[in-house]
Design a protein around this motif. Structure first.
Motif, mmCIF file in Angstrom:
data_model
loop_
_atom_site.group_PDB
_atom_site.id
_atom_site.type_symbol
_atom_site.label_atom_id
_atom_site.label_comp_id
_atom_site.label_asym_id
_atom_site.label_seq_id
_atom_site.Cartn_x
_atom_site.Cartn_y
_atom_site.Cartn_z
ATOM 1 N N PRO A 192 0.925 -1.124 -0.077
ATOM 2 C CA PRO A 192 0.040 -0.017 0.114
ATOM 3 C C PRO A 192 0.814 1.160 0.004
ATOM 4 N N LEU A 193 0.344 2.562 -0.603
ATOM 5 C CA LEU A 193 1.070 3.470 -0.855
ATOM 6 C C LEU A 193 1.475 3.930 0.531
ATOM 7 N N GLU A 194 0.742 3.877 1.452
ATOM 8 C CA GLU A 194 1.258 4.514 2.837
ATOM 9 C C GLU A 194 2.256 3.878 3.457
ATOM 10 N N GLN A 195 2.265 2.463 2.962
ATOM 11 C CA GLN A 195 3.436 1.886 3.677
ATOM 12 C C GLN A 195 4.755 2.150 3.057
ATOM 13 N N GLN A 196 4.471 2.146 1.636
ATOM 14 C CA GLN A 196 5.859 2.762 0.828
ATOM 15 C C GLN A 196 6.299 4.219 1.081
ATOM 16 N N GLN A 197 5.487 4.941 1.738
ATOM 17 C CA GLN A 197 6.048 6.292 1.768
ATOM 18 C C GLN A 197 6.633 6.294 3.332
ATOM 19 N N GLN A 198 6.295 5.408 4.430
ATOM 20 C CA GLN A 198 6.661 5.483 5.381
ATOM 21 C C GLN A 198 8.004 4.275 5.671
ATOM 22 N N THR A 229 8.614 0.462 11.536
ATOM 23 C CA THR A 229 7.755 0.585 12.648
ATOM 24 C C THR A 229 7.998 -0.230 13.608
#
Length: 234
Positions: A192-198, A229
């Motif tokens: 997911p894009l959010e995980q890629q960004q983090q 994380t």
């Protein structure tokens, strides 16, 4: 940069984590021998005294021998060996066929093992030889069935790193395994894009890699787990 600058071999050094490690070392006075399957313009501006790129394919054993020999010929020795090249699998240990298992182990485990053997005399001759093995948090836990074959290979890589540490103990050749989780490279493009960004940045891994390579033998670190994380420990 001079003839006394340390020399590092970095496999898979033309993209992702390997490229970031090569650039980090170059920026801090190392000379770098990159092993890659194809040529690259990622290092434009560096002289041949600072950096050279040689053909290396983990599925072609002759390129392992040739790369080590060319590095010693052109740079005069080997102070550090960075095992970064590797491939991903999204098959389970039940679903994967023998060909996929064999290829994963060949690239992720057996090639680094052979490269270490070939570079070993030169690492012993170095003032303080270092080996850096790119393992993974997958080596320490299996998150799901689809990650299980990859985790198997990385668990073997982690054991390889500990084996190298013991082999180098008396000669003070130190080995560290880096164990990152998701890193923002093309290998996590399906997340997911959010995980890629983090996700952890390759440049962050590179800074940690250089620290491990530059620590004195009296401060050997066996493993460095790295995650984007906070994970439960089990």
């Amino acid at each position: 940069m001079n003839e006394h600058s340390p020399i590092a071999m970095v496999s898979g050094g033309t993209r992702g984590i390997g490229l970031a490690i090569a650039r980090e070392l170059l920026a801090h006075g190392w000379r770098v021998s990159v092993g890659a399957r194809s040529a690259t313009d990622a290092f434009a501006g560096y002289s041949a005294d600072q950096l050279r790129v040689y053909r290396f394919d983990a599925e072609d054993r002759q390129t392992e021998t040739d790369w080590v020999a060319a590095t010693v010929r052109d740079f005069g020795g080997i102070d550090a060996l960075v095992h970064n090249a590797g491939i991903l699998s999204t098959r389970s240990v039940v679903a994967a066929d023998d060909d996929e298992v064999d290829r994963l182990l060949e690239v992720n485990v057996k090639s680094p093992l052979r490269l270490t053997r070939k570079a070993w005399p030169h690492l012993l001759a170095a003032r303080e030889g270092k080996v850096l093995v790119m393992a993974s948090l997958a080596a320490k836990r299996v998150r799901n069935a689809d990650a299980s074959l990859y985790a198997l290979s990385k668990a073997a890589v982690l054991s390889l790193a500990h084996g190298i540490r013991h082999c180098g103990a008396e000669a003070r050749v130190r080995c560290t395994a880096l164990c990152p989780g998701f890193v923002a490279t093309d290998m996590v493009a399906g997340l997911p894009l959010e995980q890629q960004q983090q996700a952890t940045r390759p440049e962050d891994i590179a800074r940690i890699a250089r620290m491990a390579l530059e620590l004195p033998a009296s401060a050997s670190v066996a493993e460095i787990p790295i995650s984007w994380t906070v994970e439960p420990q089990y």
